[in-house]
Design a protein around this motif. Sequence first.
Motif, PDB file in Angstrom:
ATOM      1  N   ILE A  13       0.843  -1.201   0.000  1.00  0.00           N
ATOM      2  CA  ILE A  13       0.000   0.000   0.000  1.00  0.00           C
ATOM      3  C   ILE A  13       0.875   1.247   0.000  1.00  0.00           C
ATOM      4  CG2 ILE A  13      -1.631   1.383   1.349  1.00  0.00           C
ATOM      5  CD1 ILE A  13      -2.934  -1.193   2.257  1.00  0.00           C
ATOM      6  N   GLY A  14       1.901   1.252   0.863  1.00  0.00           N
ATOM      7  CA  GLY A  14       2.808   2.402   0.915  1.00  0.00           C
ATOM      8  C   GLY A  14       3.546   2.614  -0.395  1.00  0.00           C
ATOM      9  N   LEU A  15       3.764   1.532  -1.112  1.00  0.00           N
ATOM     10  CA  LEU A  15       4.540   1.598  -2.348  1.00  0.00           C
ATOM     11  C   LEU A  15       3.702   2.032  -3.551  1.00  0.00           C
ATOM     12  CD1 LEU A  15       7.406   1.036  -3.342  1.00  0.00           C
ATOM     13  CD2 LEU A  15       6.746  -1.335  -3.731  1.00  0.00           C
ATOM     14  N   PHE A  16       2.403   1.688  -3.539  1.00  0.00           N
ATOM     15  CA  PHE A  16       1.600   1.904  -4.749  1.00  0.00           C
ATOM     16  C   PHE A  16       0.537   2.990  -4.638  1.00  0.00           C
ATOM     17  CE2 PHE A  16       2.956  -2.559  -5.621  1.00  0.00           C
ATOM     18  CZ  PHE A  16       3.706  -2.260  -6.742  1.00  0.00           C
ATOM     19  N   SER A  17       0.345   3.574  -3.447  1.00  0.00           N
ATOM     20  CA  SER A  17      -0.713   4.585  -3.359  1.00  0.00           C
ATOM     21  C   SER A  17      -0.165   5.950  -3.749  1.00  0.00           C
ATOM     22  CB  SER A  17      -1.293   4.621  -1.954  1.00  0.00           C
ATOM     23  OG  SER A  17      -0.293   4.899  -1.023  1.00  0.00           O
ATOM     24  N   PHE A  18      -0.751   6.532  -4.786  1.00  0.00           N
ATOM     25  CA  PHE A  18      -0.331   7.850  -5.265  1.00  0.00           C
ATOM     26  C   PHE A  18      -1.418   8.878  -4.994  1.00  0.00           C
ATOM     27  CE2 PHE A  18       2.600   5.255  -7.445  1.00  0.00           C
ATOM     28  CZ  PHE A  18       3.703   6.071  -7.704  1.00  0.00           C
ATOM     29  N   GLY A  19      -1.064  10.001  -4.406  1.00  0.00           N
ATOM     30  CA  GLY A  19      -2.023  11.098  -4.280  1.00  0.00           C
ATOM     31  C   GLY A  19      -2.600  11.284  -2.893  1.00  0.00           C
ATOM     32  N   GLY A  20      -1.823  11.003  -1.861  1.00  0.00           N
ATOM     33  CA  GLY A  20      -2.230  11.396  -0.509  1.00  0.00           C
ATOM     34  C   GLY A  20      -3.005  10.353   0.261  1.00  0.00           C
ATOM     35  N   GLY A  21      -3.401  10.725   1.474  1.00  0.00           N
ATOM     36  CA  GLY A  21      -3.975   9.790   2.438  1.00  0.00           C
ATOM     37  C   GLY A  21      -5.140   8.977   1.906  1.00  0.00           C
TER      38      GLY A  21
ATOM     39  N   GLY B  58       3.124   6.827  -1.564  1.00  0.00           N
ATOM     40  CA  GLY B  58       3.100   6.994  -0.117  1.00  0.00           C
ATOM     41  C   GLY B  58       2.198   8.130   0.331  1.00  0.00           C
ATOM     42  N   LEU B  59       2.021   8.234   1.643  1.00  0.00           N
ATOM     43  CA  LEU B  59       1.183   9.279   2.223  1.00  0.00           C
ATOM     44  C   LEU B  59       1.906  10.608   2.109  1.00  0.00           C
ATOM     45  CD1 LEU B  59       0.603   7.163   5.381  1.00  0.00           C
ATOM     46  CD2 LEU B  59      -1.072   7.518   3.580  1.00  0.00           C
TER      47      LEU B  59
END
Lengths: 176, 186
Positions: A13-21, B58-59
């Motif tokens: 999740i940390g690696l593939f989530s783009f665009g904030g929380g 990431g966040l």
Amino acid sequence: MIYLQLFLEFFHIGLFSFGGGYATLPFLFHIAETKDWYSAKQLTDMIAISSITPGPVGVNVATFAGYTTSGILGALIATTSVILPSIIIVIIISKLLQQFKHNPYVRSVIYTIKPAGCGLLAAVGVNMFLNNINLFGMVLFVALLILSFIKKRDPLFYLGVSALFGLLYSFVGFIK
Amino acid sequence: MEKTLYNIYKTFFKVGTLLLGGGYVILPLLQSELVDKRDWIDNDELCEYTALSQSIPGLIAANLSIFVGYKLKGTMGALAAISGMITPAFLCIVILAKVLEEIIKLQFVQGIFWGVGIGVLILIYLAIKEIWNKSVIDKFTFGVFFVVFLFSVLLKVSPAILIIAAIFLGVIRQFRISRSGSGGEK
């Protein structure tokens, strides 16, 4: 091995989530559908809690999911895993800042990945809307939406107003 | 205030505590704590780090803390900043998780959660709008948005697969631009 699974899920999740929380939400809903760590309803509650507690929503939900599946150690592992890719990537980029900013391939990937992240988030928005809305919610949603058009406000304003109406709503006894 | 690891941790602990309602709130908080009160970095640097934080995985709040921590005191500074940022969040959730099962049964708590859920929908809408303005800038990016949206809503394709596909698309696109000799972005 639950700890390894938690590490792998939240690291990716940390690696593939783009665009904030909120960009972590598509991944978190995907977990709800494919694993029995929490249900979609529990996740919706978690998101509500995360919004009124300190810290980034993605970190909050990671801690929460880790804790509910395997206690305090699970919470630590999930939380660390979700930020570990950031730590690695940001430190590398900080060292190579100038090359990174001007590399045409990096720029092209950023160009295509941003609308993709936007599309994922829009999909989550639509799903959450369809799952949670009723007549009273629709009225509240539209009212807040109109307020947001009139003036830019602090996120806490929307959460505060909607929490207050939710409270009133529960006293009147119309809830679900 | 001196840039010791302890002070960096403490400062980010404070920012992490005040960070309610999603990552986008972090920018004004950092401006007030780091630029105005402590003079540790300037506004231009902060804006550059914010833009970079949004264009990598990431966040955003986590990325931004690590960038600023690294700038202040290298790798150790980065670790101090991110630890400070997430400590309040971690403690708060662990404490709440213990009592949650009990309090969630209360009628009025359910009412509040239900209401906050609507508020979150508004925040998600605003986040989409913000990202949309910066990312969907021509026909090509609209196409990417639309295809990803459809695959995600209708086919429930894993988000990671869609992101990897978008990365490949970006690389192939630049490869073709380089080969055709025009160079750079259009």
